[in-house]
Design an enzyme around this catalytic site. Sequence first.
Site, PDB file in Angstrom:
ATOM      1  N   GLY A 192       2.977  -2.944   4.168  1.00  0.00           N
ATOM      2  CA  GLY A 192       2.278  -3.611   3.999  1.00  0.00           C
ATOM      3  C   GLY A 192       0.709  -2.508   3.953  1.00  0.00           C
ATOM      4  O   GLY A 192       1.011  -2.086   3.566  1.00  0.00           O
TER       5      GLY A 192
ATOM      6  N   CYS B  39       0.139   4.249   8.872  1.00  0.00           N
ATOM      7  CA  CYS B  39      -1.543   3.441   8.637  1.00  0.00           C
ATOM      8  C   CYS B  39      -2.218   4.195   7.474  1.00  0.00           C
ATOM      9  O   CYS B  39      -2.413   5.665   7.602  1.00  0.00           O
ATOM     10  CB  CYS B  39      -2.437   3.242   9.397  1.00  0.00           C
ATOM     11  SG  CYS B  39      -3.787   1.655   8.632  1.00  0.00           S
ATOM     12  N   LEU B  40      -1.681   3.144   6.085  1.00  0.00           N
ATOM     13  CA  LEU B  40      -2.205   4.132   4.664  1.00  0.00           C
ATOM     14  C   LEU B  40      -3.429   4.696   5.060  1.00  0.00           C
ATOM     15  O   LEU B  40      -4.297   5.209   4.237  1.00  0.00           O
ATOM     16  CB  LEU B  40      -1.965   3.328   3.887  1.00  0.00           C
ATOM     17  CG  LEU B  40      -0.572   2.948   3.232  1.00  0.00           C
ATOM     18  CD1 LEU B  40      -0.139   1.813   2.505  1.00  0.00           C
ATOM     19  CD2 LEU B  40       0.571   4.046   3.351  1.00  0.00           C
TER      20      LEU B  40
ATOM     21  N   HIS C 244      -0.024  -5.755  12.719  1.00  0.00           N
ATOM     22  CA  HIS C 244      -0.859  -4.854  12.205  1.00  0.00           C
ATOM     23  C   HIS C 244      -2.048  -5.038  10.607  1.00  0.00           C
ATOM     24  O   HIS C 244      -3.033  -5.056  11.120  1.00  0.00           O
ATOM     25  CB  HIS C 244      -0.354  -3.563  11.773  1.00  0.00           C
ATOM     26  CG  HIS C 244      -0.239  -1.979  11.005  1.00  0.00           C
ATOM     27  ND1 HIS C 244      -0.612  -1.450  11.748  1.00  0.00           N
ATOM     28  CD2 HIS C 244      -0.727  -1.664  10.041  1.00  0.00           C
ATOM     29  CE1 HIS C 244      -1.343  -0.285  10.945  1.00  0.00           C
ATOM     30  NE2 HIS C 244      -1.437  -0.764   9.967  1.00  0.00           N
ATOM     31  N   GLU C 245      -1.210  -6.038  10.770  1.00  0.00           N
ATOM     32  CA  GLU C 245      -2.018  -6.449   9.153  1.00  0.00           C
ATOM     33  C   GLU C 245      -3.441  -7.415   9.239  1.00  0.00           C
ATOM     34  O   GLU C 245      -4.914  -7.707   8.687  1.00  0.00           O
ATOM     35  CB  GLU C 245      -1.287  -6.971   7.920  1.00  0.00           C
ATOM     36  CG  GLU C 245       0.453  -6.323   7.540  1.00  0.00           C
ATOM     37  CD  GLU C 245      -0.593  -4.803   6.880  1.00  0.00           C
ATOM     38  OE1 GLU C 245      -1.557  -4.638   6.962  1.00  0.00           O
ATOM     39  OE2 GLU C 245      -0.108  -3.644   7.227  1.00  0.00           O
TER      40      GLU C 245
ATOM     41  N   HIS D  56      -6.563  -5.176  10.632  1.00  0.00           N
ATOM     42  CA  HIS D  56      -6.954  -4.788   9.415  1.00  0.00           C
ATOM     43  C   HIS D  56      -8.351  -5.970   9.571  1.00  0.00           C
ATOM     44  O   HIS D  56      -9.014  -5.972   8.884  1.00  0.00           O
ATOM     45  CB  HIS D  56      -6.513  -4.977   9.133  1.00  0.00           C
ATOM     46  CG  HIS D  56      -5.671  -2.936   8.668  1.00  0.00           C
ATOM     47  ND1 HIS D  56      -6.601  -2.139   8.814  1.00  0.00           N
ATOM     48  CD2 HIS D  56      -4.084  -2.561   8.427  1.00  0.00           C
ATOM     49  CE1 HIS D  56      -6.281  -1.039   9.196  1.00  0.00           C
ATOM     50  NE2 HIS D  56      -4.671  -2.053   8.639  1.00  0.00           N
TER      51      HIS D  56
ATOM     52  N   GLN E 224      -8.011  -3.084   2.934  1.00  0.00           N
ATOM     53  CA  GLN E 224      -8.002  -1.096   3.419  1.00  0.00           C
ATOM     54  C   GLN E 224      -8.123  -0.670   1.854  1.00  0.00           C
ATOM     55  O   GLN E 224      -8.000   0.023   1.234  1.00  0.00           O
ATOM     56  CB  GLN E 224      -6.570  -1.297   3.222  1.00  0.00           C
ATOM     57  CG  GLN E 224      -6.200  -1.550   4.955  1.00  0.00           C
ATOM     58  CD  GLN E 224      -4.540  -0.848   4.729  1.00  0.00           C
ATOM     59  OE1 GLN E 224      -3.444  -2.068   4.422  1.00  0.00           O
ATOM     60  NE2 GLN E 224      -4.563   0.350   5.609  1.00  0.00           N
TER      61      GLN E 224
HETATM   62  O1  GNR Z   1       3.763   1.309   5.321  1.00  0.00           O
HETATM   63  C1  GNR Z   1       3.012   0.920   7.084  1.00  0.00           C
HETATM   64  N1  GNR Z   1       4.187   1.846   7.702  1.00  0.00           N
HETATM   65  C2  GNR Z   1       4.076   0.765   9.551  1.00  0.00           C
HETATM   66  C3  GNR Z   1       4.670   1.616   9.869  1.00  0.00           C
HETATM   67  C4  GNR Z   1       4.544   0.633  11.660  1.00  0.00           C
HETATM   68  C5  GNR Z   1       4.104  -0.009  11.745  1.00  0.00           C
HETATM   69  C6  GNR Z   1       3.044  -0.644  10.987  1.00  0.00           C
HETATM   70  C7  GNR Z   1       2.936  -0.124   9.956  1.00  0.00           C
HETATM   71  S1  GNR Z   1       1.693  -0.728   8.114  1.00  0.00           S
HETATM   72  C8  GNR Z   1       1.497   0.890   7.069  1.00  0.00           C
HETATM   73  C9  GNR Z   1       0.488   0.462   5.723  1.00  0.00           C
HETATM   74  C10 GNR Z   1      -0.489  -0.037   6.512  1.00  0.00           C
HETATM   75  O2  GNR Z   1      -1.339   0.418   6.867  1.00  0.00           O
HETATM   76  N2  GNR Z   1      -0.804  -1.287   6.745  1.00  0.00           N
HETATM   77  O3  GNR Z   1      -2.471  -2.003   7.041  1.00  0.00           O
HETATM   78 NI    NI Z   2      -2.908  -0.538   8.393  1.00  0.00          NI
END
Ligand code: GNR
Ligand code: NI
Length: 176
Positions: free
Chosen positions: A45, A94-95, A136-137, A140, A50
């Site tokens: 995601g 999270c990236l 999670h997205e 953000h 980001q």
């Molecule tokens: O790549 C991602 N893996 C992930 C693993 C578990 C829960 C959420 C994520 S999202 C993350 C990519 C990211 O930072 N998206 O904002």
């Molecule tokens: Ni993230």
Amino acid sequence: MKLPILIHPDPRLKKLADPVPDLSDDLRRLADDMLETMYDAPGIGLAAPQIGVSQRLIVLDCVKEEGAAPRPLAMFNPEVVASSDETSVYEEGCLSIPEIYADVTRPAEVTVRWMDRDGNPAEETFDGLWATCVQHEIDHLNGKLFIDYLTALKRQLITRKMVKLKKERAREREGA
Ligand code: GNR
Ligand code: NI
């Protein structure tokens, strides 16, 4: 085109993103660039903040079976309209917080409403990894990171690590 991903701490990751008023070719192109950036990372995601864009746009593809067809989704103005009482725990990453993983508890199922890339309304109920990822997205877009669910002590330790990592990367870029 691949885009650079902001690393925590960064004030742009803490901002409330603005709704997308109308779709445009520029926004569709941005969604495509975000998908390319996400797949390349690799990640499941990515949210517009980001990459430094304060607009309510997320992309995701949580298909993980080897050889299964990909399912790239771009969601404009996504909203959780219902969530289950049942929760599930996933080890999240999270990236924008590289190499840090921690368990986060969230509703196990969520119904999300959004505008698709053609400007049409869409709604779907997600579970499993999809439910975790879409929450999670959307976090953000509200300036919230998964480490905000951890204790203040853990969050501080992680933030200090990230400050170090950013300094190291800046030094590398300068060729030192
Ligand atoms: O790549 C991602 N893996 C992930 C693993 C578990 C829960 C959420 C994520 S999202 C993350 C990519 C990211 O930072 N998206 O904002
Ligand atoms: Ni993230």
